[in-house]
Design a protein around this motif. Structure first.
Motif, short mmCIF file in Angstrom:
data_model
loop_
_atom_site.label_atom_id
_atom_site.label_comp_id
_atom_site.label_asym_id
_atom_site.label_seq_id
_atom_site.Cartn_x
_atom_site.Cartn_y
_atom_site.Cartn_z
N GLN A 57 0.84 -1.19 0.00
CA GLN A 57 0.00 0.00 0.00
C GLN A 57 0.88 1.25 0.00
OE1 GLN A 57 -3.63 0.42 0.15
NE2 GLN A 57 -2.84 2.41 -0.46
N SER A 58 0.58 2.17 -0.90
CA SER A 58 1.33 3.43 -0.93
C SER A 58 0.69 4.43 0.03
CB SER A 58 1.36 4.01 -2.34
OG SER A 58 0.04 4.37 -2.75
N PRO A 59 1.47 5.38 0.56
CA PRO A 59 0.88 6.46 1.37
C PRO A 59 -0.02 7.34 0.51
CG PRO A 59 3.26 6.29 1.71
CD PRO A 59 2.94 5.46 0.51
N VAL A 60 -1.23 7.58 0.98
CA VAL A 60 -2.18 8.39 0.20
C VAL A 60 -2.88 9.38 1.11
CG1 VAL A 60 -2.58 6.69 -1.61
CG2 VAL A 60 -3.98 6.63 0.46
N TRP A 61 -3.35 10.47 0.52
CA TRP A 61 -4.10 11.52 1.22
C TRP A 61 -5.58 11.14 1.19
CZ3 TRP A 61 -3.26 15.43 4.37
CH2 TRP A 61 -4.22 16.44 4.49
N LEU A 62 -6.20 10.97 2.34
CA LEU A 62 -7.58 10.49 2.40
C LEU A 62 -8.63 11.60 2.44
CD1 LEU A 62 -7.18 7.48 4.86
CD2 LEU A 62 -7.32 7.44 2.36
N PRO A 63 -8.43 12.73 3.14
CA PRO A 63 -9.49 13.75 3.19
C PRO A 63 -9.83 14.29 1.79
CG PRO A 63 -7.82 14.18 4.85
CD PRO A 63 -7.26 13.12 3.96
#
Length: 395
Positions: A57-63
């Motif tokens: 899993q890559s780091p992602v921006w959720l908001p």
């Protein structure tokens, strides 16, 4: 041999996985180890894991942005990735750096992964970027307006870049990174591998950056099973799109065989479509589809548009968002399809279908495009991307 990290951060659909996969196949054949860090792991099993690659899993921006700022350039894409929040962006950069330490790659490949690029720049990690023309915008200062045909949008370009740069520079100061001079500097000293056909770039001018060729995986997916019908229409659209059902109804009234790839249809939805329609919820093997389809209706995604254009088939595009709209305009201008403007009322479906099936000028234009690119192949594009990655690694 080398360990290569393929990273994907932004966007949806299969195009990002497929593009990385084309290069990864060639790199592995050359003895290199390839690891994937993916935004969306839902489809990793059938594509990436099925071919023996590791997927993380890559780091992602959720908001989600409650009120998106009016930005005219690639800055809008960066804003949606968390680049307006200095603390949030610093957290993402830290997570990417931790991922780099865990995987220990010799080089990071960013596929629509701007924060991965920013983080690799911060820690001195060798890197390269692959993408289509939307994900790798022309390196102008300021970056060009995405609606480059609109004078008002072009006038806002400088403001758009500076609006995003302020919080980014604050995040960089927090992490000890050297602040970006401008947004184009994100790609400074980073080899950029533009995977598309020259007529199907999202912007009209990329300077001396050479497109490497078509980019989609055509040999994976379920084999197409066509229902009986006089002519064959392939539809690749979202289940909730307002045009889907009127299009299917018009085609079945003509006695056409309709192969529909759409996710999210219920069993009741499928039954309501009637006979003459075959619904596939899983991706269909596009090379086989293109061999037998007479027309194609889609949203204007880069891989699909290229596959249809190379097969010389007329297509009708219903873009859902700006990236698709930019490409659909270019495809229309190249003479390989029809375009319905986003948000516009559904045009006369029967008249448009007549054009798709029977307009000799349109069909000849599509076939002429296919003849012009008869030597192009996705395997060739994969080899060119792999070569570019290895050259970046050797720098």
């Amino acid at each position: 041999m080398s360990r290569i990290l393929m990273s994907w951060e932004l966007g949806t659909g299969m195009g990002h996985i497929d593009r990385m996969l084309l290069a990864a196949r060639e790199l592995r054949a050359g003895g290199h180890e390839v690891v994937f860090a993916l935004k969306d792991l839902v489809r990793a099993w059938e594509r990436v894991v099925a071919e023996g690659f590791e997927a993380l899993q890559s780091p992602v921006w959720l908001p989600r942005m409650a009120q998106a700022p009016r930005l005219s350039t690639y800055a809008y894409v960066l804003a949606s990735a968390g680049w307006l929040d200095p603390h949030g962006l610093a957290g993402l950069m830290h997570a990417w750096r931790a991922l780099f330490r865990a995987v220990a790659p010799d080089i990071v490949i960013a596929d629509h992964a701007p924060t991965a690029l920013l983080s690799a720049r911060w820690c001195g990690q060798p890197r390269a970027a692959i993408g289509n023309g939307f994900e790798l915008p022309p390196l102008q200062r300021p970056l060009p307006a995405m609606r480059y045909w609109d004078a008002d949008e072009c006038a806002r370009a400088a403001h758009s870049d500076e609006f995003v740069l302020r919080p980014v520079r604050e995040a960089q100061r927090m992490t000890g990174d050297t602040p970006l001079r401008d947004l184009a500097a994100l790609f400074a000293d980073t080899p950029r591998l533009l995977a598309c056909l020259p007529e199907l770039t999202h912007y009209p001018d990329y300077g001396d950056l050479e497109p490497l060729g078509p980019c989609y995986v055509g040999d994976r997916g379920v084999p197409p099973q066509w229902p009986d019908g006089q002519r064959r229409a392939f539809i690749y659209m979202n289940a909730e799109h307002a045009a889907l059902r009127p299009l299917v109804a018009a085609l079945t009234r003509r006695g056409c065989a309709v192969l529909l790839h759409a996710r999210g249809l219920t069993q009741a939805d499928v039954q309501a479509l009637g006979t003459g329609v075959r619904v596939e919820t899983r991706p269909v093997r596009i090379d086989d589809v293109m061999r037998d389809a007479d027309i194609v209706i889609n949203h204007g995604s880069a891989g699909t548009v290229a596959a249809v254009a190379l097969a010389g088939r007329p297509q009708w595009m219903f873009p859902n968002h700006l990236e698709q709209y930019m490409l659909a305009r270019r495809a229309r201008d190249a003479g390989v399809g029809l375009l319905s403007e986003p948000g516009s009322p559904l045009p006369d479906v029967e008249r448009m279908l007549d054009r798709l099936f029977d307009d000799a000028d349109l069909r000849e234009s599509c076939e002429r495009f296919a003849r012009r690119h008869a030597g192009a192949s996705t395997r060739q594009t994969g080899c060119r991307m792999a070569d570019g990655i290895l050259r970046a690694l050797a720098r």
